[in-house]
Design a protein around this motif. Structure first.
Motif, PDB file in Angstrom:
ATOM      1  N   ILE A 131      -2.168  -4.231  23.226  1.00  0.00           N
ATOM      2  CA  ILE A 131      -1.316  -4.083  21.654  1.00  0.00           C
ATOM      3  C   ILE A 131      -1.345  -3.649  20.734  1.00  0.00           C
ATOM      4  O   ILE A 131      -1.733  -3.032  20.754  1.00  0.00           O
ATOM      5  CB  ILE A 131      -2.505  -5.460  21.119  1.00  0.00           C
ATOM      6  N   GLU A 132       0.170  -3.716  20.343  1.00  0.00           N
ATOM      7  CA  GLU A 132       0.949  -2.740  19.386  1.00  0.00           C
ATOM      8  C   GLU A 132      -0.048  -2.872  18.170  1.00  0.00           C
ATOM      9  O   GLU A 132       0.665  -4.537  17.474  1.00  0.00           O
ATOM     10  CB  GLU A 132       2.031  -2.063  19.220  1.00  0.00           C
ATOM     11  N   PHE A 133      -0.786  -2.381  17.322  1.00  0.00           N
ATOM     12  CA  PHE A 133      -0.911  -2.683  16.594  1.00  0.00           C
ATOM     13  C   PHE A 133      -0.432  -1.548  15.093  1.00  0.00           C
ATOM     14  O   PHE A 133      -0.033  -0.948  14.957  1.00  0.00           O
ATOM     15  CB  PHE A 133      -2.687  -2.515  16.021  1.00  0.00           C
ATOM     16  N   VAL A 134       0.425  -2.518  13.746  1.00  0.00           N
ATOM     17  CA  VAL A 134       0.398  -1.967  13.006  1.00  0.00           C
ATOM     18  C   VAL A 134       0.186  -1.878  11.301  1.00  0.00           C
ATOM     19  O   VAL A 134      -0.076  -3.194  11.347  1.00  0.00           O
ATOM     20  CB  VAL A 134       2.035  -1.811  12.284  1.00  0.00           C
ATOM     21  N   THR A 135      -0.573  -1.015  10.473  1.00  0.00           N
ATOM     22  CA  THR A 135      -1.569  -1.502   9.873  1.00  0.00           C
ATOM     23  C   THR A 135       0.063  -0.881   8.547  1.00  0.00           C
ATOM     24  O   THR A 135       0.092   0.363   8.633  1.00  0.00           O
ATOM     25  CB  THR A 135      -2.595  -0.930   9.478  1.00  0.00           C
ATOM     26  N   SER A 136       0.272  -1.738   7.578  1.00  0.00           N
ATOM     27  CA  SER A 136       1.409  -0.928   6.193  1.00  0.00           C
ATOM     28  C   SER A 136       0.723  -1.626   5.304  1.00  0.00           C
ATOM     29  O   SER A 136       0.354  -3.256   4.736  1.00  0.00           O
ATOM     30  CB  SER A 136       2.539  -1.683   6.818  1.00  0.00           C
ATOM     31  N   THR A 137       1.086  -0.989   4.125  1.00  0.00           N
ATOM     32  CA  THR A 137       0.240  -1.246   2.566  1.00  0.00           C
ATOM     33  C   THR A 137       2.099  -1.040   2.200  1.00  0.00           C
ATOM     34  O   THR A 137       1.961  -1.197   0.500  1.00  0.00           O
ATOM     35  CB  THR A 137      -0.727  -0.144   2.023  1.00  0.00           C
ATOM     36  N   GLN A 138       2.874  -1.140   2.310  1.00  0.00           N
ATOM     37  CA  GLN A 138       4.357  -0.034   1.759  1.00  0.00           C
ATOM     38  C   GLN A 138       5.042  -1.796   1.973  1.00  0.00           C
ATOM     39  O   GLN A 138       4.448  -2.648   2.420  1.00  0.00           O
ATOM     40  CB  GLN A 138       5.012   0.474   2.617  1.00  0.00           C
ATOM     41  N   GLY A 139       5.671  -1.673   0.925  1.00  0.00           N
ATOM     42  CA  GLY A 139       7.339  -3.167   0.347  1.00  0.00           C
ATOM     43  C   GLY A 139       6.572  -3.609  -0.449  1.00  0.00           C
ATOM     44  O   GLY A 139       5.440  -3.926  -1.291  1.00  0.00           O
ATOM     45  N   ASP A 140       7.459  -4.630  -1.392  1.00  0.00           N
ATOM     46  CA  ASP A 140       7.418  -4.799  -2.632  1.00  0.00           C
ATOM     47  C   ASP A 140       6.195  -5.807  -2.593  1.00  0.00           C
ATOM     48  O   ASP A 140       5.387  -5.855  -3.311  1.00  0.00           O
ATOM     49  CB  ASP A 140       8.552  -5.613  -3.197  1.00  0.00           C
ATOM     50  N   THR A 141       6.212  -6.872  -1.861  1.00  0.00           N
ATOM     51  CA  THR A 141       5.231  -7.979  -1.799  1.00  0.00           C
ATOM     52  C   THR A 141       3.331  -7.365  -1.076  1.00  0.00           C
ATOM     53  O   THR A 141       2.408  -7.823  -2.130  1.00  0.00           O
ATOM     54  CB  THR A 141       5.622  -8.781  -0.013  1.00  0.00           C
ATOM     55  N   PRO A 142       3.076  -6.941  -0.034  1.00  0.00           N
ATOM     56  CA  PRO A 142       2.083  -5.573   0.081  1.00  0.00           C
ATOM     57  C   PRO A 142       1.679  -4.800  -1.933  1.00  0.00           C
ATOM     58  O   PRO A 142       0.440  -5.526  -1.838  1.00  0.00           O
ATOM     59  CB  PRO A 142       2.392  -4.827   0.920  1.00  0.00           C
ATOM     60  N   ILE A 143       2.523  -3.862  -1.902  1.00  0.00           N
ATOM     61  CA  ILE A 143       2.690  -3.460  -3.004  1.00  0.00           C
ATOM     62  C   ILE A 143       1.994  -4.253  -5.015  1.00  0.00           C
ATOM     63  O   ILE A 143       0.896  -4.033  -4.752  1.00  0.00           O
ATOM     64  CB  ILE A 143       3.368  -2.566  -3.348  1.00  0.00           C
ATOM     65  N   SER A 144       3.005  -5.887  -4.328  1.00  0.00           N
ATOM     66  CA  SER A 144       2.557  -5.771  -5.803  1.00  0.00           C
ATOM     67  C   SER A 144       1.638  -7.067  -5.834  1.00  0.00           C
ATOM     68  O   SER A 144       0.704  -7.432  -6.889  1.00  0.00           O
ATOM     69  CB  SER A 144       3.766  -7.339  -6.007  1.00  0.00           C
ATOM     70  N   GLN A 145       1.315  -8.096  -4.671  1.00  0.00           N
ATOM     71  CA  GLN A 145       0.130  -8.611  -4.643  1.00  0.00           C
ATOM     72  C   GLN A 145      -1.557  -7.620  -3.450  1.00  0.00           C
ATOM     73  O   GLN A 145      -2.755  -8.063  -3.896  1.00  0.00           O
ATOM     74  CB  GLN A 145      -0.052  -9.745  -3.166  1.00  0.00           C
ATOM     75  N   ASP A 146      -1.703  -6.722  -4.236  1.00  0.00           N
ATOM     76  CA  ASP A 146      -2.135  -5.353  -3.531  1.00  0.00           C
ATOM     77  C   ASP A 146      -2.857  -5.713  -2.242  1.00  0.00           C
ATOM     78  O   ASP A 146      -4.083  -6.170  -2.301  1.00  0.00           O
ATOM     79  CB  ASP A 146      -3.461  -5.631  -4.633  1.00  0.00           C
ATOM     80  N   GLN A 147      -1.948  -5.800  -0.965  1.00  0.00           N
ATOM     81  CA  GLN A 147      -2.711  -6.185  -0.038  1.00  0.00           C
ATOM     82  C   GLN A 147      -1.841  -5.347   1.499  1.00  0.00           C
ATOM     83  O   GLN A 147      -1.696  -4.209   0.984  1.00  0.00           O
ATOM     84  CB  GLN A 147      -1.588  -7.524   1.333  1.00  0.00           C
ATOM     85  N   THR A 148      -2.768  -5.073   2.535  1.00  0.00           N
ATOM     86  CA  THR A 148      -2.904  -4.549   3.444  1.00  0.00           C
ATOM     87  C   THR A 148      -2.498  -5.515   4.539  1.00  0.00           C
ATOM     88  O   THR A 148      -2.919  -6.381   5.432  1.00  0.00           O
ATOM     89  CB  THR A 148      -4.294  -3.806   3.952  1.00  0.00           C
ATOM     90  N   TRP A 149      -1.111  -5.230   5.392  1.00  0.00           N
ATOM     91  CA  TRP A 149      -0.620  -5.786   6.421  1.00  0.00           C
ATOM     92  C   TRP A 149      -1.227  -5.735   8.263  1.00  0.00           C
ATOM     93  O   TRP A 149      -0.919  -4.125   7.755  1.00  0.00           O
ATOM     94  CB  TRP A 149       0.477  -6.356   6.033  1.00  0.00           C
ATOM     95  N   ILE A 150      -1.312  -6.072   8.842  1.00  0.00           N
ATOM     96  CA  ILE A 150      -1.559  -5.539  10.176  1.00  0.00           C
ATOM     97  C   ILE A 150      -1.302  -6.542  10.936  1.00  0.00           C
ATOM     98  O   ILE A 150      -1.354  -8.319  10.818  1.00  0.00           O
ATOM     99  CB  ILE A 150      -3.504  -5.391  10.147  1.00  0.00           C
TER     100      ILE A 150
END
Length: 321
Positions: free
Chosen positions: A256-275
């Motif tokens: 499984i290819e996992f990518v973790t990101s906190t970049q981008g308008d939505t993650p930053i504005s909503q203080d989120q981490t996307w996996i």
């Protein structure tokens, strides 16, 4: 203060437990298995009589990469204030969810250019109904167990195991013969649960049961909302699979290819981490049936609704070889 994580109770994978084989998906995302679909014919002939020619039929099993994906958006408060390793927790959850979704698809999905095709959806599968048929459901009888096994062996295949829901295995295991009155089911158990001294009854979840001498994989991956026989409307029916599941191939494109990101308008504005998790997969039977001679490696008992008088439950019995 936080205690330890209470894990989610999940379905058991069915196909892998039943013996399905997994292989690596090639880098080009395609793998072809040539196969023979029919044989030549031998004849007894007289002197100087021309021999009738015959040619073996051929085909192939084509597996192509199909994208299976999960995206999880996590509030960063969970990272800041949790006592567990959140990223590892999410990755483990994604891996288990993806494995179960693939298993479900390879059992039942109709299939498309983007999704695998399930075993019970193959058009060339031989179908055998239960002994007693009815309107809306068929009645599963004890003799149907051996009918399923023999129908698999009649196509020159080897019967090795079953797949069914736990409640169905319980219903079959509790089936009793009649005693004083027809239909009273007060006699001895039809299927002897204790084969010999020291045997485990194998009724607990996670352990393989036994039916007619063959192991039973119990899993709620098997649907309980199958349509009634001859209908396309979802109902309260299930099915049983049986046969040689080692003949089923599951192709996996690496890990499984996992990518973790906190970049981008939505993650930053909503203080989120996307996996995000992505894997390329497909699967299919090496023998899906031959309409020319009626044989099929995977056989399905098309008694979509089977009524069990002990539990008053409608179930479909599908026998797969």
């Amino acid at each position: 203060m936080q205690g330890e994580l209470i894990e989610l109770l999940r379905n058991n994978e069915a196909l892998i437990q039943a013996g399905a084989r997994d292989i690596g998906m090639p880098p080009n995302g395609r793998i072809t298995f040539p196969r023979q679909t029919s044989a030549t014919t031998a004849y007894f002939i007289g002197e100087s009589v021309p021999i009738t020619d015959s040619t073996p039929g051929t085909g192939d099993l084509l597996l192509t990469a199909k994208k299976l994906a999960v995206l999880c958006k996590i509030p960063n408060e969970l990272f800041r204030f949790s006592s567990i390793s959140v990223e590892q927790f999410v990755r483990d959850d994604i891996a288990q969810v993806m494995a179960l979704r693939l298993d479900k698809a390879l059992l039942e999905d109709v299939g498309s250019n983007y999704a695998p095709k399930g075993l019970i959806q193959y058009a060339n599968i031989n179908r055998v109904r239960a002994s007693t048929t009815g309107v809306g459901y068929d009645t599963f009888q004890p003799q149907d167990v051996m009918r399923m096994i023999s129908s698999v062996e009649e196509v020159n295949a080897t019967f090795k195991s079953w797949i069914m829901r736990p409640v169905m295995f319980s219903a079959i295991s509790q089936r009793r013969a009649d005693a004083a009155v027809a239909g009273d089911q007060a006699g001895p158990f039809v299927f002897n649960l204790l084969r010999q001294m020291g045997d485990d009854m194998l009724l607990n979840r996670g352990k393989t049961g036994s039916l007619a001498g063959y192991p039973v994989v119990k899993s709620t991956q098997v649907s309980k909302t199958r349509p009634a026989y001859g209908s396309t409307t979802a109902s309260t029916n299930s099915y049983i699979l049986g046969g040689d599941f080692a003949d089923f191939i599951i192709a996996l494109g690496g890990v499984i290819e996992f990518v973790t990101s906190t970049q981008g308008d939505t993650p930053i504005s909503q203080d989120q981490t996307w996996i995000r998790g992505v894997q390329y997969v497909d699967g299919g039977p090496r023998h899906d049936g031959d309409t020319a001679d009626g044989r099929a490696k995977f056989e399905v008992d098309e008694a979509h609704e089977v009524h069990h008088p002990k539990h008053q439950q409608k179930v479909a019995v599908h026998v797969l070889e």
